[in-house]
Scaffold this motif. Structure first.
Motif, PDB file in Angstrom:
ATOM      1  N   GLN A  61       0.729  -1.080  -0.056  1.00  0.00           N
ATOM      2  CA  GLN A  61      -0.084  -0.029  -0.039  1.00  0.00           C
ATOM      3  C   GLN A  61       0.769   1.267   0.062  1.00  0.00           C
ATOM      4  OE1 GLN A  61      -2.510  -0.784   3.408  1.00  0.00           O
ATOM      5  NE2 GLN A  61      -4.023  -1.733   2.394  1.00  0.00           N
ATOM      6  N   GLN A  62       2.119   1.022   0.357  1.00  0.00           N
ATOM      7  CA  GLN A  62       3.001   2.165   0.560  1.00  0.00           C
ATOM      8  C   GLN A  62       3.775   2.337  -0.907  1.00  0.00           C
ATOM      9  OE1 GLN A  62       2.258   3.831   3.153  1.00  0.00           O
ATOM     10  NE2 GLN A  62       1.059   2.067   3.635  1.00  0.00           N
ATOM     11  N   GLY A  63       3.442   1.473  -1.818  1.00  0.00           N
ATOM     12  CA  GLY A  63       4.207   1.609  -3.206  1.00  0.00           C
ATOM     13  C   GLY A  63       5.320   0.787  -3.433  1.00  0.00           C
ATOM     14  N   CYS A  64       5.274  -0.476  -2.500  1.00  0.00           N
ATOM     15  CA  CYS A  64       6.361  -1.512  -2.764  1.00  0.00           C
ATOM     16  C   CYS A  64       5.810  -2.783  -3.324  1.00  0.00           C
ATOM     17  CB  CYS A  64       6.981  -1.896  -1.346  1.00  0.00           C
ATOM     18  SG  CYS A  64       7.448  -0.410  -0.448  1.00  0.00           S
ATOM     19  N   ALA A  65       6.753  -3.055  -4.200  1.00  0.00           N
ATOM     20  CA  ALA A  65       6.744  -4.758  -4.525  1.00  0.00           C
ATOM     21  C   ALA A  65       7.093  -5.564  -3.507  1.00  0.00           C
ATOM     22  CB  ALA A  65       7.097  -5.034  -5.953  1.00  0.00           C
ATOM     23  N   VAL A  66       6.387  -6.683  -2.869  1.00  0.00           N
ATOM     24  CA  VAL A  66       6.874  -7.343  -1.816  1.00  0.00           C
ATOM     25  C   VAL A  66       6.715  -8.781  -2.145  1.00  0.00           C
ATOM     26  CG1 VAL A  66       6.439  -7.458   0.826  1.00  0.00           C
ATOM     27  CG2 VAL A  66       5.832  -5.437  -0.426  1.00  0.00           C
ATOM     28  N   LEU A  67       7.684  -9.497  -1.602  1.00  0.00           N
ATOM     29  CA  LEU A  67       7.728 -10.852  -1.805  1.00  0.00           C
ATOM     30  C   LEU A  67       7.865 -11.616  -0.575  1.00  0.00           C
ATOM     31  CD1 LEU A  67       7.560 -13.474  -3.623  1.00  0.00           C
ATOM     32  CD2 LEU A  67      10.321 -13.332  -3.638  1.00  0.00           C
ATOM     33  N   SER A  68       6.830 -12.364  -0.456  1.00  0.00           N
ATOM     34  CA  SER A  68       7.009 -13.274   1.130  1.00  0.00           C
ATOM     35  C   SER A  68       6.949 -14.746   0.536  1.00  0.00           C
ATOM     36  CB  SER A  68       6.070 -13.081   2.071  1.00  0.00           C
ATOM     37  OG  SER A  68       4.735 -13.398   1.570  1.00  0.00           O
ATOM     38  N   TYR A  69       7.724 -15.742   1.304  1.00  0.00           N
ATOM     39  CA  TYR A  69       8.046 -16.970   0.565  1.00  0.00           C
ATOM     40  C   TYR A  69       8.337 -17.967   1.657  1.00  0.00           C
ATOM     41  CZ  TYR A  69      12.988 -16.016   1.166  1.00  0.00           C
ATOM     42  OH  TYR A  69      14.191 -15.610   1.805  1.00  0.00           O
ATOM     43  N   ASP A  70       8.251 -19.208   1.507  1.00  0.00           N
ATOM     44  CA  ASP A  70       8.837 -20.326   2.691  1.00  0.00           C
ATOM     45  C   ASP A  70       9.860 -20.966   2.077  1.00  0.00           C
ATOM     46  OD1 ASP A  70       6.115 -19.958   4.068  1.00  0.00           O
ATOM     47  OD2 ASP A  70       5.090 -21.089   2.542  1.00  0.00           O
ATOM     48  N   TYR A  71      10.593 -21.021   3.207  1.00  0.00           N
ATOM     49  CA  TYR A  71      11.941 -21.949   3.012  1.00  0.00           C
ATOM     50  C   TYR A  71      11.449 -23.417   2.684  1.00  0.00           C
ATOM     51  CZ  TYR A  71      13.617 -17.892   5.857  1.00  0.00           C
ATOM     52  OH  TYR A  71      13.925 -16.719   6.228  1.00  0.00           O
ATOM     53  N   ARG A  72      12.326 -24.048   2.290  1.00  0.00           N
ATOM     54  CA  ARG A  72      12.134 -25.375   1.832  1.00  0.00           C
ATOM     55  C   ARG A  72      11.843 -26.320   3.215  1.00  0.00           C
ATOM     56  NH1 ARG A  72      16.933 -27.280  -1.532  1.00  0.00           N
ATOM     57  NH2 ARG A  72      16.846 -24.904  -1.924  1.00  0.00           N
ATOM     58  N   GLY A  73      10.749 -26.972   3.092  1.00  0.00           N
ATOM     59  CA  GLY A  73      10.186 -27.768   4.276  1.00  0.00           C
ATOM     60  C   GLY A  73       9.346 -27.162   5.065  1.00  0.00           C
ATOM     61  N   ILE A  74       8.764 -25.847   4.692  1.00  0.00           N
ATOM     62  CA  ILE A  74       8.003 -24.954   5.589  1.00  0.00           C
ATOM     63  C   ILE A  74       6.886 -24.646   4.730  1.00  0.00           C
ATOM     64  CG2 ILE A  74       7.823 -22.911   6.939  1.00  0.00           C
ATOM     65  CD1 ILE A  74       9.435 -24.962   8.204  1.00  0.00           C
TER      66      ILE A  74
END
Length: 291
Positions: A61-74
């Protein structure tokens, strides 16, 4: 691959290749207009990416492209069975986080890359061969997690849980079940390496087998570490020990008590509650997006 939109933010589930090609489950959050920054959110150990969804959407919402992700096994990066699944915390850093940084540079190379590390996610920025791609880093409850630096009551509980229950159970089952007290189920190699670090006075800095240790000195961008005063794991001495490893920069360490933001408790996970949108989230975002 699903896509949703709300509050002017779109989110899309996708996969991100680790350095070795392993497919990591991720979610990309995008603002309605052209993004001005790219932000990578790096999880704590045994914590799935869904925990960070609210904060990720806030950053978008503040103008960012944001990536969240899961480590392998999670989370979404977990195989059907963890028994016999080969993974370590070294893999999470050298393959998964390094791959996620590379993916962000490949897809948003024209934007400054900001790094948010929660707990383990801040511990391992220094291990990355490509950490110089990061132009500003915010650590939240990130620490060198030596057990004797934890809060007095917590340290003995953790030592007993890890060594008396976790290690025997992990060796017997071939993985660590979340119900043993660690959060999410963990791959065997991840848990056993984590225990070795926790029982070492300088945490991962005592692990001579980590080839990435030399990369800590390479990171020279602004770094702010938030220490939550009621966090029994990331106590001030533990956060200071971690920050001391980042010799290529001068980390700024901020201690925040719950009363400072009108809260009764924050702890190790509480920063990411939406109730802190106008306090913790606002100040963290303002710093993270400075030029």
């Amino acid at each position: 691959m699903g896509e949703t939109e709300s509050d002017g933010v779109s989110s899309e589930d996708l996969t991100v290749p680790a350095v070795d090609g392993f497919a990591l489950a991720g979610t990309l959050f995008m603002p309605r207009g052209r993004p001005a920054h790219a932000v990578l959110i790096n999880s704590g150990a045994a914590i799935p990416r869904r925990i960070y969804r609210g904060f990720a959407a806030h950053l978008a919402q503040q103008g960012c492209a944001v990536l969240s992700y899961d480590y392998r096994g999670i989370g979404g990066s977990r195989p059907r069975s963890l028994k016999g699944f080969a993974a370590s915390m070294t893999d999470w850093a050298a393959l998964d986080i390094t791959g996620a940084v590379g993916w962000m540079r490949e897809n948003f190379g024209e934007l400054p890359l900001r790094y948010v590390g929660h707990s383990f996610g801040g511990q391992t920025l220094g291990l990355l061969a490509n950490n110089t791609e990061v132009s500003r880093a915010l650590f939240i409850a990130s620490q060198a997690g030596y057990w004797k630096l934890m809060a007095p009551g917590e340290r003995w509980r953790v030592a007993a849980m890890l060594n008396g229950i976790g290690v025997p159970l992990t060796r017997a089952l071939g993985y660590t079940p979340g119900w043993s007290g660690v959060g999410e189920d963990l791959p065997k190699g991840v848990f056993l390496q984590w225990v070795r670090w926790i029982m070492s006075p300088r945490y991962l800095f005592d692990d001579a087998s980590l080839p990435g240790l030399a990369n800590y000195a390479s990171f020279n961008a602004p770094l702010r570490a938030l220490c939550l005063a009621d966090d029994p794991w990331a106590t001030r001495p533990a956060v200071e020990l971690l920050c001391a490893g980042y010799t290529g920069t001068t980390p700024e360490l901020l201690s925040i008590a719950p009363r400072d933001v009108g809260a009764t408790a924050i702890g190790h996970m509480g920063f990411f509650r939406a109730a802190h949108r106008c306090t913790l989230w606002r100040s963290a975002t303002e710093w993270l997006l400075e030029s």
